[in-house]
Design a protein around this motif. Structure first.
Motif, mmCIF file in Angstrom:
data_model
loop_
_atom_site.group_PDB
_atom_site.id
_atom_site.type_symbol
_atom_site.label_atom_id
_atom_site.label_comp_id
_atom_site.label_asym_id
_atom_site.label_seq_id
_atom_site.Cartn_x
_atom_site.Cartn_y
_atom_site.Cartn_z
ATOM 1 N N HIS A 123 -43.528 -53.668 23.239
ATOM 2 C CA HIS A 123 -42.458 -53.286 22.330
ATOM 3 C C HIS A 123 -43.059 -52.420 21.222
ATOM 4 C CE1 HIS A 123 -39.720 -55.959 24.317
ATOM 5 N NE2 HIS A 123 -40.422 -57.036 24.009
ATOM 6 N N PHE A 124 -42.310 -51.410 20.760
ATOM 7 C CA PHE A 124 -42.866 -50.543 19.713
ATOM 8 C C PHE A 124 -41.768 -49.879 18.892
ATOM 9 C CE2 PHE A 124 -42.318 -47.823 23.438
ATOM 10 C CZ PHE A 124 -41.712 -46.696 22.907
ATOM 11 N N ASN A 184 -44.613 -47.810 4.855
ATOM 12 C CA ASN A 184 -45.169 -49.074 5.345
ATOM 13 C C ASN A 184 -44.094 -49.734 6.212
ATOM 14 O OD1 ASN A 184 -45.910 -51.757 5.699
ATOM 15 N ND2 ASN A 184 -46.535 -52.095 3.590
ATOM 16 N N PRO A 185 -44.256 -49.739 7.531
ATOM 17 C CA PRO A 185 -43.191 -50.223 8.424
ATOM 18 C C PRO A 185 -43.197 -51.724 8.683
ATOM 19 C CG PRO A 185 -44.956 -49.246 9.724
ATOM 20 C CD PRO A 185 -45.364 -49.109 8.273
ATOM 21 N N ALA A 186 -43.897 -52.505 7.854
ATOM 22 C CA ALA A 186 -44.071 -53.935 8.136
ATOM 23 C C ALA A 186 -42.750 -54.689 8.231
ATOM 24 C CB ALA A 186 -44.970 -54.568 7.075
ATOM 25 N N GLN A 187 -41.844 -54.484 7.268
ATOM 26 C CA GLN A 187 -40.572 -55.194 7.283
ATOM 27 C C GLN A 187 -39.741 -54.824 8.507
ATOM 28 O OE1 GLN A 187 -38.883 -57.514 4.745
ATOM 29 N NE2 GLN A 187 -38.032 -57.797 6.806
ATOM 30 N N TYR A 192 -37.628 -56.028 13.893
ATOM 31 C CA TYR A 192 -37.535 -55.608 15.292
ATOM 32 C C TYR A 192 -38.074 -56.704 16.216
ATOM 33 C CZ TYR A 192 -37.720 -52.382 19.283
ATOM 34 O OH TYR A 192 -37.522 -51.764 20.507
ATOM 35 N N ALA A 193 -39.188 -57.306 15.832
ATOM 36 C CA ALA A 193 -39.770 -58.377 16.645
ATOM 37 C C ALA A 193 -38.819 -59.563 16.765
ATOM 38 C CB ALA A 193 -41.102 -58.830 16.041
ATOM 39 N N ARG A 194 -38.069 -59.824 15.703
ATOM 40 C CA ARG A 194 -37.137 -60.943 15.724
ATOM 41 C C ARG A 194 -36.007 -60.735 16.735
ATOM 42 N NH1 ARG A 194 -39.334 -65.119 15.068
ATOM 43 N NH2 ARG A 194 -40.164 -65.754 13.067
ATOM 44 N N MET A 195 -35.729 -59.479 17.101
ATOM 45 C CA MET A 195 -34.730 -59.211 18.131
ATOM 46 C C MET A 195 -35.156 -59.806 19.464
ATOM 47 S SD MET A 195 -33.864 -55.217 17.290
ATOM 48 C CE MET A 195 -33.179 -55.022 18.950
ATOM 49 N N PHE A 196 -36.449 -59.789 19.736
ATOM 50 C CA PHE A 196 -36.973 -60.263 21.017
ATOM 51 C C PHE A 196 -37.438 -61.721 20.944
ATOM 52 C CE2 PHE A 196 -37.803 -55.683 20.645
ATOM 53 C CZ PHE A 196 -37.095 -55.217 21.734
ATOM 54 N N TYR A 197 -37.885 -62.134 19.780
ATOM 55 C CA TYR A 197 -38.449 -63.476 19.616
ATOM 56 C C TYR A 197 -37.787 -64.149 18.409
ATOM 57 C CZ TYR A 197 -41.874 -60.737 22.211
ATOM 58 O OH TYR A 197 -42.481 -59.893 23.110
ATOM 59 N N PRO A 198 -36.522 -64.548 18.546
ATOM 60 C CA PRO A 198 -35.765 -65.063 17.396
ATOM 61 C C PRO A 198 -36.266 -66.377 16.826
ATOM 62 C CG PRO A 198 -34.510 -65.310 19.433
ATOM 63 C CD PRO A 198 -35.707 -64.467 19.771
ATOM 64 N N THR A 199 -36.976 -67.190 17.616
ATOM 65 C CA THR A 199 -37.382 -68.512 17.133
ATOM 66 C C THR A 199 -38.893 -68.723 17.114
ATOM 67 O OG1 THR A 199 -37.167 -69.471 19.360
ATOM 68 C CG2 THR A 199 -35.225 -69.537 17.930
ATOM 69 N N ASP A 200 -39.665 -67.842 17.728
ATOM 70 C CA ASP A 200 -41.114 -68.031 17.794
ATOM 71 C C ASP A 200 -41.780 -67.742 16.451
ATOM 72 O OD1 ASP A 200 -40.890 -68.601 20.460
ATOM 73 O OD2 ASP A 200 -41.474 -66.612 21.152
#
Length: 296
Positions: A123-124, A184-187, A192-200
């Motif tokens: 993912h990117f 700074n694209p951290a946020q 974006y990561a939360r779209m794929f991994y909502p609970t991890d």
């Protein structure tokens, strides 16, 4: 043990100063391999995000061979930056429309000309700036319409600093350096990561391109620091966010002109190495989390 950490790497933009995060990533890969010698950076990382010229080495790091192993090691990309960095970011060509071959274009076409976005398996999020609408533009792995777009073109579109390189035409879009809108694209990477991994649980590794605490910060540096402070605050509330920020203090840095290729490569690497040595505890904490992930 049930503890599936997801790992996100977010990299600030910074022209030749991309040597700083590259050196840190090369160090991360070396210490991660002490946990599992068969794993490399694109195997460890679930989501990559970068802006501006950092998209160049981020995209390169993500490329894998038929066995799923990385093609370009961080240290190899670092060596290329050391060897070709001044050439890639040279301001000496000027914007002569009759001469369409710029050092940046030539080098990227040479190394990545046959590779498309579809070849990136992680993912990117890569950030550019659309000058026609004066708004940010993000390339991502969810954009089906651009799967056959050349990776070299995307890299150029994200790092074409205005006044140095011409914009990249993509339909009605005129794309230039992503630093103009996303420093700074951290946020954005975390969201974006939360779209794929909502609970991890997510380990977010944010890497800067160096700062000098003794000189006045410009707009880009202030905005990058603002995102860092916001992520620090969020991590204190969100227990499923484990946030790391690696940002060396580069005492030899005399300005925040990110397109300035005169910055000493030797000084950048020397002071980044010093930062790595002096912040061993932070790297050790990160390694501990990766050990938990490897054994879960």
């Amino acid at each position: 043990m049930v503890c599936k950490y997801r790992v996100v790497i977010s990299i600030d933009g910074g022209g030749i100063r991309g040597l700083v995060p590259l050196r840190i990533i090369a160090h991360l890969e070396r210490i991660f391999k002490e946990i599992d010698s068969d794993l490399d950076i694109p195997t460890w990382v679930d989501v990559f995000s970068s802006t501006s010229a950092s998209t160049i080495f981020t995209g390169a790091m993500m490329l894998k061979d038929s066995k799923g192993k990385s093609i370009h090691k961080p240290q190899e990309i670092l060596d290329l930056y050391i060897k070709r960095g001044k050439q890639i970011f040279s301001k000496n060509t000027g914007l002569d429309a009759s001469n369409s071959i710029y050092p940046l274009t030539f080098v990227l076409d040479h190394y990545f000309g046959d590779i498309t976005m579809e070849d990136l398996k992680n993912h990117f999020l890569f950030f550019s700036y659309n000058s026609t609408s004066e708004s940010s533009f993000a390339f991502s792995d969810t954009m089906d319409r651009y799967r056959n777009l050349a990776l070299s073109k995307v890299m150029t579109a994200c790092s074409a600093f205005p006044g140095v390189f011409p914009p990249v035409q993509l339909g009605k879009l005129e794309l230039i350096d992503g630093m103009l809108t996303i420093q700074n694209p951290a946020q954005l990477a975390y969201d974006y990561a939360r779209m794929f991994y909502p609970t991890d649980p997510i380990v977010l590794i944010s890497i800067g391109t160096g700062t000098n605490e003794n000189i006045q910060k410009d707009y880009f540096e202030v905005e990058a620091e603002k995102i860092h402070e916001e992520m620090k605050n969020q991590s204190s509330i969100d227990k499923k966010l484990l946030y790391f920020r690696f940002q060396p203090n580069i005492k030899s840095l005399t300005s925040y002109s990110f397109e300035d290729e005169s910055q000493s490569i030797t000084d950048l690497l020397s002071e980044t190495n010093e930062y790595i040595e002096n912040n061993k505890n932070d790297f050790d904490r990160l390694v501990h989390l990766m050990e938990i992930r490897a054994n879960s």
